[in-house]
Design a protein around this motif. Sequence first.
Motif, PDB file in Angstrom:
ATOM      1  N   PHE A 168      23.199 -22.178  22.198  1.00  0.00           N
ATOM      2  CA  PHE A 168      23.184 -22.372  20.742  1.00  0.00           C
ATOM      3  C   PHE A 168      22.466 -23.657  20.337  1.00  0.00           C
ATOM      4  O   PHE A 168      22.660 -24.142  19.226  1.00  0.00           O
ATOM      5  N   LEU A 169      21.683 -24.241  21.243  1.00  0.00           N
ATOM      6  CA  LEU A 169      21.124 -25.560  20.926  1.00  0.00           C
ATOM      7  C   LEU A 169      20.143 -25.514  19.758  1.00  0.00           C
ATOM      8  O   LEU A 169      19.443 -24.523  19.540  1.00  0.00           O
ATOM      9  N   GLU A 171      16.821 -27.340  18.065  1.00  0.00           N
ATOM     10  CA  GLU A 171      15.730 -28.256  18.384  1.00  0.00           C
ATOM     11  C   GLU A 171      15.971 -29.557  17.619  1.00  0.00           C
ATOM     12  O   GLU A 171      16.505 -29.552  16.509  1.00  0.00           O
ATOM     13  N   ASN A 228      23.322 -16.747  14.446  1.00  0.00           N
ATOM     14  CA  ASN A 228      22.050 -17.064  13.785  1.00  0.00           C
ATOM     15  C   ASN A 228      21.882 -16.282  12.483  1.00  0.00           C
ATOM     16  O   ASN A 228      21.334 -16.798  11.506  1.00  0.00           O
ATOM     17  N   LEU A 231      23.922 -18.068   9.823  1.00  0.00           N
ATOM     18  CA  LEU A 231      23.256 -19.293   9.357  1.00  0.00           C
ATOM     19  C   LEU A 231      22.088 -18.954   8.424  1.00  0.00           C
ATOM     20  O   LEU A 231      21.918 -19.567   7.369  1.00  0.00           O
ATOM     21  N   PHE A 269      24.192 -25.965   6.200  1.00  0.00           N
ATOM     22  CA  PHE A 269      23.324 -24.787   6.037  1.00  0.00           C
ATOM     23  C   PHE A 269      23.374 -24.238   4.620  1.00  0.00           C
ATOM     24  O   PHE A 269      23.194 -23.059   4.385  1.00  0.00           O
ATOM     25  N   LEU A 270      23.629 -25.122   3.691  1.00  0.00           N
ATOM     26  CA  LEU A 270      23.641 -24.742   2.281  1.00  0.00           C
ATOM     27  C   LEU A 270      22.579 -25.554   1.539  1.00  0.00           C
ATOM     28  O   LEU A 270      22.649 -25.758   0.343  1.00  0.00           O
ATOM     29  N   GLY A 277      12.773 -21.446   9.224  1.00  0.00           N
ATOM     30  CA  GLY A 277      11.683 -21.010  10.091  1.00  0.00           C
ATOM     31  C   GLY A 277      12.051 -21.341  11.517  1.00  0.00           C
ATOM     32  O   GLY A 277      13.230 -21.468  11.851  1.00  0.00           O
ATOM     33  N   CYS A 280      13.633 -19.286  16.307  1.00  0.00           N
ATOM     34  CA  CYS A 280      14.876 -18.518  16.499  1.00  0.00           C
ATOM     35  C   CYS A 280      15.293 -17.709  15.280  1.00  0.00           C
ATOM     36  O   CYS A 280      15.287 -16.486  15.318  1.00  0.00           O
ATOM     37  N   PHE A 342       8.617 -26.917  11.545  1.00  0.00           N
ATOM     38  CA  PHE A 342       9.576 -26.088  10.787  1.00  0.00           C
ATOM     39  C   PHE A 342      10.792 -26.890  10.353  1.00  0.00           C
ATOM     40  O   PHE A 342      11.538 -26.444   9.484  1.00  0.00           O
ATOM     41  N   LYS A 343      10.959 -28.054  10.959  1.00  0.00           N
ATOM     42  CA  LYS A 343      12.011 -28.979  10.524  1.00  0.00           C
ATOM     43  C   LYS A 343      11.681 -30.345  11.116  1.00  0.00           C
ATOM     44  O   LYS A 343      10.839 -30.446  12.015  1.00  0.00           O
ATOM     45  N   GLU A 407      11.215 -32.340   5.902  1.00  0.00           N
ATOM     46  CA  GLU A 407      11.906 -33.557   5.442  1.00  0.00           C
ATOM     47  C   GLU A 407      11.962 -34.643   6.515  1.00  0.00           C
ATOM     48  O   GLU A 407      13.032 -35.133   6.878  1.00  0.00           O
ATOM     49  N   ARG A 432      11.850 -29.674  -0.149  1.00  0.00           N
ATOM     50  CA  ARG A 432      13.069 -29.831   0.668  1.00  0.00           C
ATOM     51  C   ARG A 432      14.148 -30.655  -0.026  1.00  0.00           C
ATOM     52  O   ARG A 432      15.143 -31.007   0.605  1.00  0.00           O
TER      53      ARG A 432
HETATM   54  C1  UDX Z   1      18.764 -22.482  15.285  1.00  0.00           C
HETATM   55  C2  UDX Z   1      20.300 -22.514  15.405  1.00  0.00           C
HETATM   56  O1  UDX Z   1      20.813 -23.548  14.560  1.00  0.00           O
HETATM   57  C3  UDX Z   1      20.708 -22.745  16.850  1.00  0.00           C
HETATM   58  O2  UDX Z   1      22.114 -22.700  16.967  1.00  0.00           O
HETATM   59  C4  UDX Z   1      20.071 -21.669  17.717  1.00  0.00           C
HETATM   60  O3  UDX Z   1      20.377 -21.889  19.075  1.00  0.00           O
HETATM   61  C5  UDX Z   1      18.566 -21.644  17.537  1.00  0.00           C
HETATM   62  O4  UDX Z   1      18.257 -21.488  16.148  1.00  0.00           O
HETATM   63  P1  UDX Z   1      16.849 -24.330  15.256  1.00  0.00           P
HETATM   64  O5  UDX Z   1      15.881 -23.191  15.138  1.00  0.00           O
HETATM   65  O6  UDX Z   1      16.553 -25.436  16.201  1.00  0.00           O
HETATM   66  O7  UDX Z   1      18.296 -23.781  15.654  1.00  0.00           O
HETATM   67  O8  UDX Z   1      16.949 -24.985  13.796  1.00  0.00           O
HETATM   68  P2  UDX Z   1      18.048 -25.183  12.683  1.00  0.00           P
HETATM   69  O9  UDX Z   1      18.457 -26.586  12.643  1.00  0.00           O
HETATM   70  O10 UDX Z   1      19.098 -24.170  12.764  1.00  0.00           O
HETATM   71  O11 UDX Z   1      17.168 -24.911  11.378  1.00  0.00           O
HETATM   72  C6  UDX Z   1      16.533 -23.650  11.194  1.00  0.00           C
HETATM   73  C7  UDX Z   1      15.738 -23.638   9.919  1.00  0.00           C
HETATM   74  O12 UDX Z   1      16.596 -23.567   8.798  1.00  0.00           O
HETATM   75  C8  UDX Z   1      14.841 -24.854   9.702  1.00  0.00           C
HETATM   76  O13 UDX Z   1      13.593 -24.416   9.220  1.00  0.00           O
HETATM   77  C9  UDX Z   1      15.577 -25.658   8.649  1.00  0.00           C
HETATM   78  O14 UDX Z   1      14.725 -26.426   7.866  1.00  0.00           O
HETATM   79  C10 UDX Z   1      16.222 -24.536   7.833  1.00  0.00           C
HETATM   80  N1  UDX Z   1      17.423 -24.951   7.098  1.00  0.00           N
HETATM   81  C11 UDX Z   1      18.525 -25.366   7.769  1.00  0.00           C
HETATM   82  C12 UDX Z   1      17.449 -24.859   5.711  1.00  0.00           C
HETATM   83  O15 UDX Z   1      16.463 -24.462   5.085  1.00  0.00           O
HETATM   84  N2  UDX Z   1      18.594 -25.204   5.044  1.00  0.00           N
HETATM   85  C13 UDX Z   1      19.706 -25.633   5.685  1.00  0.00           C
HETATM   86  O16 UDX Z   1      20.698 -25.921   5.007  1.00  0.00           O
HETATM   87  C14 UDX Z   1      19.676 -25.722   7.089  1.00  0.00           C
END
Ligand code: UDX
Length: 492
Positions: A168-169, A171, A228, A231, A269-270, A277, A280, A342-343, A407, A432
């Motif tokens: 579940f890690l 990045e 996922n 989320l 995640f809100l 993006g 995953c 993507f982040k 961001e 963002r």
């Molecule tokens: C995700 C899951 O969080 C992780 O548990 C799984 O193993 C792999 O997929 P990751 O892809 O590294 O991890 O990124 P994450 O931090 O989850 O962010 C995903 C995307 O959602 C990013 O583009 C981020 O900017 C966006 N995001 C996240 C939002 O737009 N709003 C939020 O509130 C949170």
Amino acid sequence: MRTSASQLASDITRAATRPRLTVVGTGYLGATHAVCMAQLGFDVLAVDVDTAKIERLAAGEVPFFEPGLDELLRANLATGRLRFTSSFEDVATFGDVHFLCVGTPQLPGRQNADLSYLHAAVSALAPHLRRGSLVVGKSTVPVGTAAALADRLALEAPGVELAWNPEFLREGFAVEDTLRPDRLVFGVASAPAEAILRSVYAPITDRYDTPVIVADFATAELVKVAANSFLATKISYINAMAEVCEAVDADVTTLAQALSLDERIGGKFLRPGVGFGGGCLPKDIRAFRARADELGVGHSLTFLSEVDEINLRRRDRIVQLARGAVGGSLAGQPVAVLGASFKPNSDDVRDSPALAVAALLDAAGAIVTVYDPMALDNARRARPELTYATSATEAVTGAKATVLLTEWTEFSELDPAELAETAAGRTIIDARHTLDPARWRAAGWTYLSPGRPAMPATAPASVPARATTVPATARSVPTPRQVREALAARAA
Ligand code: UDX
């Protein structure tokens, strides 16, 4: 014939206190897992078909940006506990437990996951597995994959058992998430397989009392895609609210703050904006939806298509804001794009909303200049048609509009007054919600962001303050505690 549980147990008991581990696939997941397992004290041998990647890792260089991983890689190479190879035979001979960490990307032109790397990894490993060992899948897979792989192993590598242990890690937090996960999920078909996984993760569970969920293969596989999907749904939910806010001139950031104070909803995640993006979330919700169709329960996950649609519509919304900012047509207009990954804290541009918006602006005729603190090389490879700058100031110089899409802290620390001097147009689109609108407006900028009402650079005195005094955070809307503290501070 399948190995008996007792045979597996006796083969492994030999090394049960400290089984020797191998990791197949050294991408974001595999490289991190290999390094962290060595850090926990295991002898680890990692393999990849990409020999250039193996050479870089063996030389102490992580082929991607992940905070803290370089140092740990070098430290563990130095101890001799961590090694890299291109030989599957060496891996099979060395290991008691083999972690499968290869990618399962989206199939080109389809919604389903591409399992070819996973099957290729098993094909490369299985013929060399000559003694009792445990193969542990960590890749994200469509439900049913583990059962199919277990059947393959029973035929191709008798004496070897399979387990499924999803990862579940995140990045940017990969080391932290691996060394201190929220929970561990063991999909197993026998008690010895569970015992082996427990011994592998004992250094973590003993220290942190990490909850362990023991499940069958299918449930273990589902936990990952269900997590996922949840989320992604939460992000698209708040972004759908942003669309509604836009229709009535309401403010989605204030709405999100208010929602987050309900502890049943929570603020994580809100965070509204340009959507999710990465390697995953987007491909996982699509593959899950496709798998549900195959299983005859597609109707249960039709909402995931809507989650995807809402997410993609946010990209168009940013383009719409940019078009408005430059007077109705983007053709020939210079636009600065801040962010490509993507982040933040990642150089990953896979399915990056930032790069997708840059490409949409380019397709609409804008002259786009992109800057990102870490992801420039990957962005150049993915979108060679765009122009790239080596600093935010360079990107903004001469731009009619500036769009912030990732961001990075570096962007929230920019000096709007300084940038105002070099920009050709003072409109900032904060996709963002990461900047301080008052600060930018005070420096003469028109501040726009999705889901929030537009306000002129200098707000007339009669306009009521819309936002609370709660500080904006880059990672999530404030926690209920932060909000209470901010309100208390204001009252004092
Ligand atoms: C995700 C899951 O969080 C992780 O548990 C799984 O193993 C792999 O997929 P990751 O892809 O590294 O991890 O990124 P994450 O931090 O989850 O962010 C995903 C995307 O959602 C990013 O583009 C981020 O900017 C966006 N995001 C996240 C939002 O737009 N709003 C939020 O509130 C949170």
